[in-house]
Design an enzyme around this catalytic site. Structure first.
Site, PDB file in Angstrom:
ATOM      1  N   PRO A  91     -20.039  -9.916 -13.209  1.00  0.00           N
ATOM      2  CA  PRO A  91     -21.105 -11.200 -13.492  1.00  0.00           C
ATOM      3  C   PRO A  91     -20.674 -12.205 -13.979  1.00  0.00           C
ATOM      4  O   PRO A  91     -21.268 -13.347 -14.243  1.00  0.00           O
ATOM      5  CB  PRO A  91     -21.952 -10.184 -14.320  1.00  0.00           C
ATOM      6  N   GLU A 118     -18.333  -0.750 -18.849  1.00  0.00           N
ATOM      7  CA  GLU A 118     -18.407  -2.003 -19.505  1.00  0.00           C
ATOM      8  C   GLU A 118     -17.456  -2.848 -18.820  1.00  0.00           C
ATOM      9  O   GLU A 118     -17.367  -4.180 -19.210  1.00  0.00           O
ATOM     10  CB  GLU A 118     -17.909  -1.995 -21.124  1.00  0.00           C
ATOM     11  N   ARG A 156     -20.098 -11.027   9.101  1.00  0.00           N
ATOM     12  CA  ARG A 156     -21.088 -11.579   9.905  1.00  0.00           C
ATOM     13  C   ARG A 156     -20.742 -12.899  10.454  1.00  0.00           C
ATOM     14  O   ARG A 156     -21.048 -13.335  11.530  1.00  0.00           O
ATOM     15  CB  ARG A 156     -22.579 -11.314   9.706  1.00  0.00           C
ATOM     16  N   ASP A 171     -28.914 -19.829  10.317  1.00  0.00           N
ATOM     17  CA  ASP A 171     -29.327 -18.924   9.271  1.00  0.00           C
ATOM     18  C   ASP A 171     -29.464 -19.988   8.011  1.00  0.00           C
ATOM     19  O   ASP A 171     -28.894 -20.963   7.735  1.00  0.00           O
ATOM     20  CB  ASP A 171     -28.127 -18.058   8.780  1.00  0.00           C
TER      21      ASP A 171
HETATM   22  N1  SAM Z   1     -19.735  -5.894 -19.593  1.00  0.00           N
HETATM   23  C1  SAM Z   1     -19.806  -6.479 -18.647  1.00  0.00           C
HETATM   24  C2  SAM Z   1     -20.171  -7.949 -18.936  1.00  0.00           C
HETATM   25  O1  SAM Z   1     -20.985  -8.151 -19.571  1.00  0.00           O
HETATM   26  O2  SAM Z   1     -19.463  -8.892 -18.168  1.00  0.00           O
HETATM   27  C3  SAM Z   1     -20.633  -6.104 -17.445  1.00  0.00           C
HETATM   28  C4  SAM Z   1     -20.077  -4.675 -16.836  1.00  0.00           C
HETATM   29  S1  SAM Z   1     -21.181  -4.354 -15.489  1.00  0.00           S
HETATM   30  C5  SAM Z   1     -22.443  -3.017 -16.302  1.00  0.00           C
HETATM   31  C6  SAM Z   1     -20.049  -3.110 -14.462  1.00  0.00           C
HETATM   32  C7  SAM Z   1     -19.515  -3.709 -13.329  1.00  0.00           C
HETATM   33  O3  SAM Z   1     -20.480  -3.861 -12.522  1.00  0.00           O
HETATM   34  C8  SAM Z   1     -18.735  -4.731 -13.754  1.00  0.00           C
HETATM   35  O4  SAM Z   1     -17.446  -4.592 -14.092  1.00  0.00           O
HETATM   36  C9  SAM Z   1     -18.659  -5.502 -12.188  1.00  0.00           C
HETATM   37  O5  SAM Z   1     -17.500  -5.161 -11.560  1.00  0.00           O
HETATM   38  C10 SAM Z   1     -20.285  -5.039 -11.609  1.00  0.00           C
HETATM   39  N2  SAM Z   1     -21.117  -6.001 -11.648  1.00  0.00           N
HETATM   40  C11 SAM Z   1     -22.318  -6.022 -12.577  1.00  0.00           C
HETATM   41  N3  SAM Z   1     -22.967  -7.040 -12.204  1.00  0.00           N
HETATM   42  C12 SAM Z   1     -22.438  -7.747 -11.207  1.00  0.00           C
HETATM   43  C13 SAM Z   1     -22.743  -9.217 -10.799  1.00  0.00           C
HETATM   44  N4  SAM Z   1     -23.827  -9.662 -10.891  1.00  0.00           N
HETATM   45  N5  SAM Z   1     -21.837  -9.405  -9.702  1.00  0.00           N
HETATM   46  C14 SAM Z   1     -20.568  -8.790  -9.379  1.00  0.00           C
HETATM   47  N6  SAM Z   1     -20.354  -7.329 -10.001  1.00  0.00           N
HETATM   48  C15 SAM Z   1     -21.308  -7.100 -10.987  1.00  0.00           C
END
Ligand code: SAM
Length: 264
Positions: A91, A118, A156, A171
């Protein structure tokens, strides 16, 4: 040259498989246009319990994915340094858009690294990962859905993956605008008729109607997109008029582009 290859590194490969084994992505794989290899990071955990996560240094809740199995998994599949971009789904990454999908579709090979818990030890991000992508400003439990989102949106765009070679052209977001509405048979359903122009067989009129619908939708729902969309003089005149009629304010618009419109 073969198709585009994706190597996905995850603790839960079984979560991706069902999505990849149906419809367009399945056909693309069968036809050799894409190749997707799923790797379970746990297979590279060396201790007897195959541990892949541990407590965070400094305390606090949750677990952190350990660096050793992740490095070993990626390096044993892709070499050291890895032979293709290694994208961490997080994220905290740059936000995934159609433009990023188009950029990634230029590569022949991508690695996607999915976090859980995490997240992954920071040394992986600093010393192994070459790109970081977020699919939006919200937090999921793992990177597997984001990896599928990237694979789907990129695949795609590859030549031959969609049956219709122009399929991805109109699209939403591809042209910088939202797409026009679609209708199929029957021509009337519960008293709601398909717009007459679509039944007219007049291709120029249909193309014009679609362009205008596309402009209207974008004006009403996502006016921010108009700022960077390639718009012709006719588009700008139509938008000014439509905004005035609806009492909407147009954002500052770019200079008209003289590019040919795409005809249906
Ligand atoms: N503690 C992290 C933070 O606050 O940045 C978030 C960890 S999340 C619970 C667990 C995993 O989900 C991340 O390591 C990532 O690979 C994935 N993930 C969660 N949300 C995401 C998003 N919006 N985009 C991409 N990957 C995401």
């Amino acid at each position: 040259m073969g198709g585009m290859r994706f190597d996905v590194f995850t603790l839960f490969p079984e979560t991706l498989r069902p999505y990849l084994e149906v419809s367009i992505l399945k056909k693309a794989a069968e036809r050799g246009l894409i190749e997707i290899a799923l790797h379970n990071i746990r297979d590279w955990a060396r201790d007897k319990h195959h541990t892949t996560d541990d407590l965070p240094y400094g305390g606090g809740g949750g677990m952190v994915m350990k660096p050793e199995p992740v490095f070993e998994a990626v390096e044993s599949v892709l070499g050291s340094p890895p032979s293709c971009p290694v994208i961490l789904l997080t994220p905290q990454g740059r936000v995934f858009t159609q433009r990023v999908a188009q950029e990634l579709a230029q590569h022949e090979h991508l690695a996607l690294l999915c976090g859980r818990y995490e997240g992954i030890d920071e040394r992986v991000r600093r010393h192994l990962v070459t790109d970081e992508i977020s699919i939006g400003d919200y937090v999921l439990t793992g990177g597997e859905l984001p990896a599928l989102v990237v694979i789907d949106a990129v695949s795609r765009l590859l030549p031959g993956v969609l049956g219709d070679p122009d399929g991805a052209y109109d699209d939403s977001h591809a042209s910088g605008l939202l797409e026009y509405p679609h209708y199929t048979r029957p021509p009337e359903f519960r008293g709601w008729r398909v717009p007459e122009v679509l039944l007219s067989g007049n291709h120029a009129e249909i193309a014009r109607w679609r362009r205008e619908q596309s402009l209207l939708r974008t004006l009403e729902r996502r006016p921010d997109l108009l700022k960077s969309a390639p718009l012709t003089e006719a588009d700008l005149a139509f938008l000014r008029n439509a905004a005035r009629e609806r009492g909407l304010t147009l954002p500052p618009l770019p200079e008209p582009s003289h590019e040919e419109q795409h005809d249906e």
